[in-house]
Design a protein around this motif. Sequence first.
Motif, PDB file in Angstrom:
ATOM      1  N   GLN A 206      12.570  -4.377  10.746  1.00 34.25           N
ATOM      2  CA  GLN A 206      11.424  -3.585  11.194  1.00 34.25           C
ATOM      3  C   GLN A 206      11.849  -2.168  11.555  1.00 34.25           C
ATOM      4  N   ALA A 207      12.996  -2.022  12.216  1.00 29.40           N
ATOM      5  CA  ALA A 207      13.482  -0.691  12.573  1.00 29.40           C
ATOM      6  C   ALA A 207      13.756   0.147  11.327  1.00 29.40           C
ATOM      7  N   VAL A 208      14.360  -0.468  10.310  1.00 32.09           N
ATOM      8  CA  VAL A 208      14.608   0.251   9.061  1.00 32.09           C
ATOM      9  C   VAL A 208      13.291   0.642   8.391  1.00 32.09           C
ATOM     10  N   THR A 209      12.330  -0.274   8.427  1.00 25.50           N
ATOM     11  CA  THR A 209      11.015   0.011   7.844  1.00 25.50           C
ATOM     12  C   THR A 209      10.324   1.155   8.578  1.00 25.50           C
ATOM     13  N   GLY A 210      10.438   1.161   9.911  1.00 26.77           N
ATOM     14  CA  GLY A 210       9.831   2.235  10.691  1.00 26.77           C
ATOM     15  C   GLY A 210      10.418   3.589  10.353  1.00 26.77           C
ATOM     16  N   PHE A 211      11.737   3.651  10.216  1.00 30.28           N
ATOM     17  CA  PHE A 211      12.379   4.915   9.841  1.00 30.28           C
ATOM     18  C   PHE A 211      11.957   5.336   8.433  1.00 30.28           C
ATOM     19  N   GLY A 212      11.918   4.372   7.520  1.00 25.50           N
ATOM     20  CA  GLY A 212      11.497   4.690   6.161  1.00 25.50           C
ATOM     21  C   GLY A 212      10.053   5.140   6.089  1.00 25.50           C
ATOM     22  N   LEU A 213       9.185   4.512   6.888  1.00 23.32           N
ATOM     23  CA  LEU A 213       7.773   4.895   6.910  1.00 23.32           C
ATOM     24  C   LEU A 213       7.599   6.326   7.406  1.00 23.32           C
ATOM     25  N   LEU A 214       8.376   6.696   8.415  1.00 28.47           N
ATOM     26  CA  LEU A 214       8.296   8.048   8.951  1.00 28.47           C
ATOM     27  C   LEU A 214       8.693   9.079   7.902  1.00 28.47           C
ATOM     28  N   THR A 215       9.829   8.879   7.265  1.00 26.90           N
ATOM     29  CA  THR A 215      10.288   9.847   6.269  1.00 26.90           C
ATOM     30  C   THR A 215       9.373   9.880   5.047  1.00 26.90           C
ATOM     31  N   ALA A 216       8.833   8.714   4.661  1.00 24.86           N
ATOM     32  CA  ALA A 216       7.954   8.663   3.491  1.00 24.86           C
ATOM     33  C   ALA A 216       6.653   9.419   3.737  1.00 24.86           C
ATOM     34  N   THR A 217       6.082   9.267   4.921  1.00 24.67           N
ATOM     35  CA  THR A 217       4.825   9.961   5.202  1.00 24.67           C
ATOM     36  C   THR A 217       5.024  11.464   5.308  1.00 24.67           C
ATOM     37  N   VAL A 218       6.171  11.893   5.856  1.00 24.64           N
ATOM     38  CA  VAL A 218       6.451  13.332   5.903  1.00 24.64           C
ATOM     39  C   VAL A 218       6.576  13.884   4.486  1.00 24.64           C
ATOM     40  N   SER A 219       7.282  13.161   3.624  1.00 20.43           N
ATOM     41  CA  SER A 219       7.414  13.589   2.230  1.00 20.43           C
ATOM     42  C   SER A 219       6.058  13.617   1.535  1.00 20.43           C
ATOM     43  N   TRP A 220       5.219  12.632   1.829  1.00 16.85           N
ATOM     44  CA  TRP A 220       3.881  12.569   1.237  1.00 16.85           C
ATOM     45  C   TRP A 220       3.077  13.810   1.585  1.00 16.85           C
ATOM     46  N   ILE A 221       3.111  14.194   2.850  1.00 19.97           N
ATOM     47  CA  ILE A 221       2.363  15.374   3.292  1.00 19.97           C
ATOM     48  C   ILE A 221       2.901  16.632   2.619  1.00 19.97           C
ATOM     49  N   LEU A 222       4.228  16.753   2.544  1.00 20.87           N
ATOM     50  CA  LEU A 222       4.826  17.940   1.948  1.00 20.87           C
ATOM     51  C   LEU A 222       4.551  18.036   0.459  1.00 20.87           C
ATOM     52  N   GLN A 223       4.343  16.902  -0.215  1.00 23.83           N
ATOM     53  CA  GLN A 223       4.054  16.925  -1.644  1.00 23.83           C
ATOM     54  C   GLN A 223       2.610  17.324  -1.942  1.00 23.83           C
TER      55      GLN A 223
ATOM     56  N   ASP B 106       0.826  -1.201   0.000  1.00 20.62           N
ATOM     57  CA  ASP B 106       0.000   0.000   0.000  1.00 20.62           C
ATOM     58  C   ASP B 106       0.864   1.256   0.000  1.00 20.62           C
ATOM     59  N   VAL B 107       1.935   1.258   0.781  1.00 23.86           N
ATOM     60  CA  VAL B 107       2.848   2.395   0.795  1.00 23.86           C
ATOM     61  C   VAL B 107       3.495   2.568  -0.573  1.00 23.86           C
ATOM     62  N   PHE B 108       3.920   1.456  -1.182  1.00 26.91           N
ATOM     63  CA  PHE B 108       4.548   1.537  -2.502  1.00 26.91           C
ATOM     64  C   PHE B 108       3.576   2.084  -3.535  1.00 26.91           C
ATOM     65  N   ARG B 109       2.356   1.576  -3.546  1.00 26.21           N
ATOM     66  CA  ARG B 109       1.376   2.011  -4.539  1.00 26.21           C
ATOM     67  C   ARG B 109       0.980   3.479  -4.343  1.00 26.21           C
ATOM     68  N   THR B 110       0.950   3.927  -3.088  1.00 29.09           N
ATOM     69  CA  THR B 110       0.496   5.280  -2.801  1.00 29.09           C
ATOM     70  C   THR B 110       1.597   6.310  -2.963  1.00 29.09           C
ATOM     71  N   LEU B 111       2.801   5.998  -2.508  1.00 29.09           N
ATOM     72  CA  LEU B 111       3.862   6.996  -2.456  1.00 29.09           C
ATOM     73  C   LEU B 111       4.876   6.887  -3.592  1.00 29.09           C
ATOM     74  N   LEU B 112       5.113   5.689  -4.094  1.00 22.52           N
ATOM     75  CA  LEU B 112       6.196   5.494  -5.055  1.00 22.52           C
ATOM     76  C   LEU B 112       5.720   5.176  -6.462  1.00 22.52           C
ATOM     77  N   TYR B 113       4.562   4.557  -6.584  1.00 26.73           N
ATOM     78  CA  TYR B 113       4.085   4.143  -7.899  1.00 26.73           C
ATOM     79  C   TYR B 113       3.397   5.315  -8.584  1.00 26.73           C
ATOM     80  N   PRO B 114       3.830   5.692  -9.805  1.00 27.15           N
ATOM     81  CA  PRO B 114       3.202   6.825 -10.492  1.00 27.15           C
ATOM     82  C   PRO B 114       1.727   6.554 -10.795  1.00 27.15           C
ATOM     83  N   HIS B 115       0.906   7.545 -10.522  1.00 31.42           N
ATOM     84  CA  HIS B 115      -0.523   7.498 -10.849  1.00 31.42           C
ATOM     85  C   HIS B 115      -1.227   6.328 -10.156  1.00 31.42           C
ATOM     86  N   GLY B 116      -0.757   5.943  -8.983  1.00 31.76           N
ATOM     87  CA  GLY B 116      -1.365   4.808  -8.295  1.00 31.76           C
ATOM     88  C   GLY B 116      -1.810   5.166  -6.890  1.00 31.76           C
ATOM     89  N   SER B 117      -2.523   4.245  -6.290  1.00 31.83           N
ATOM     90  CA  SER B 117      -2.943   4.380  -4.901  1.00 31.83           C
ATOM     91  C   SER B 117      -3.223   2.982  -4.371  1.00 31.83           C
TER      92      SER B 117
END
Length: 297
Positions: free
Chosen positions: A136-153, A22-33
């Motif tokens: 899991q720790a790496v995923t948690g850090f990545g999730l945090l930065t990805a959601t911040v970027s999502w909001i800023l975009q 879901d994160v990949f489709r929403t944040l990284l995949y063009p024109h996807g959700s």
Amino acid sequence: MDVGDVLWTVLGAGLILLMLADVFRTLLYPHGSGPVSRAIMRGLWLLTRRLRGRASTIAAPLAMAAVIGAWAGLAVIGWALLYLPHLTDGFVYGDGVPQEADFAEALYISLVTLSTVGYGDIVAAYPLLRLVAAFQAVTGFGLLTATVSWILQMYPALSRRRALAHELNLFREAAGPEGVASLDPRHAAGLLESLARNVASVSIDLLSFHETYYFHEVEQRGSLPATVAYAHGLASDAERSENPDLQFAGRMLHASLDHLAEVLRGKFGHQGTTSSAVFDSYALHHKHKQPREPDTE
């Protein structure tokens, strides 16, 4: 591991994979959700549309917060289910830390690991479990930065849409009821070509950041659903002009608006065989147009 442990492990892995997809489709995949984010955004939008007042203005921000919470929840619960079959033998407990083998204990370990807090009171003992916890720790850090970027975009895309709506309103106020006929044809052509480029940018924003569709503007001056029909009228007037430059600008704006209508029709389910009908549906969904009364004759 018995059958129950295997089932918990499979379920946990499934939740983690759902979150990652879901994160990949929403944040990284063009024109996807992703399916989770799409269901939450659309569900809250439909719910708040039935409420009076300004409830619809908070639908999109609330839905974005709910999506982020859903991602975090899926990750926490998924990894907790992976840890659960290995309690307590698979972990080393610090002095004075009670050893429990229930889901609450697994949930605590998962929360601490995902947030990268790392208290160190409970740590994985087996090499494979240590790798899982590190991932899991790496995923948690990545999730945090990805959601911040999502909001800023989101907000630059919203600003472009609001700016287009304001530009259309300024054009309407300056040109008056005569529209493009009151302007020098070459000057009017340049303005319409600029509008066409801005409409194209909004169409791309809706494709790339479908969440921006659900942001509702209370004031019509900054609302594209309330003003896009005027742009369609400008394009039609320009195409009927005798000036070649103005005709070309009108066709360019018309083509850009047709693409916007196709995005609204294909991506968000607006009905209508013509662009005008799609824009009417768009305005109706955002409460900037009243539904037509049924014909009583």
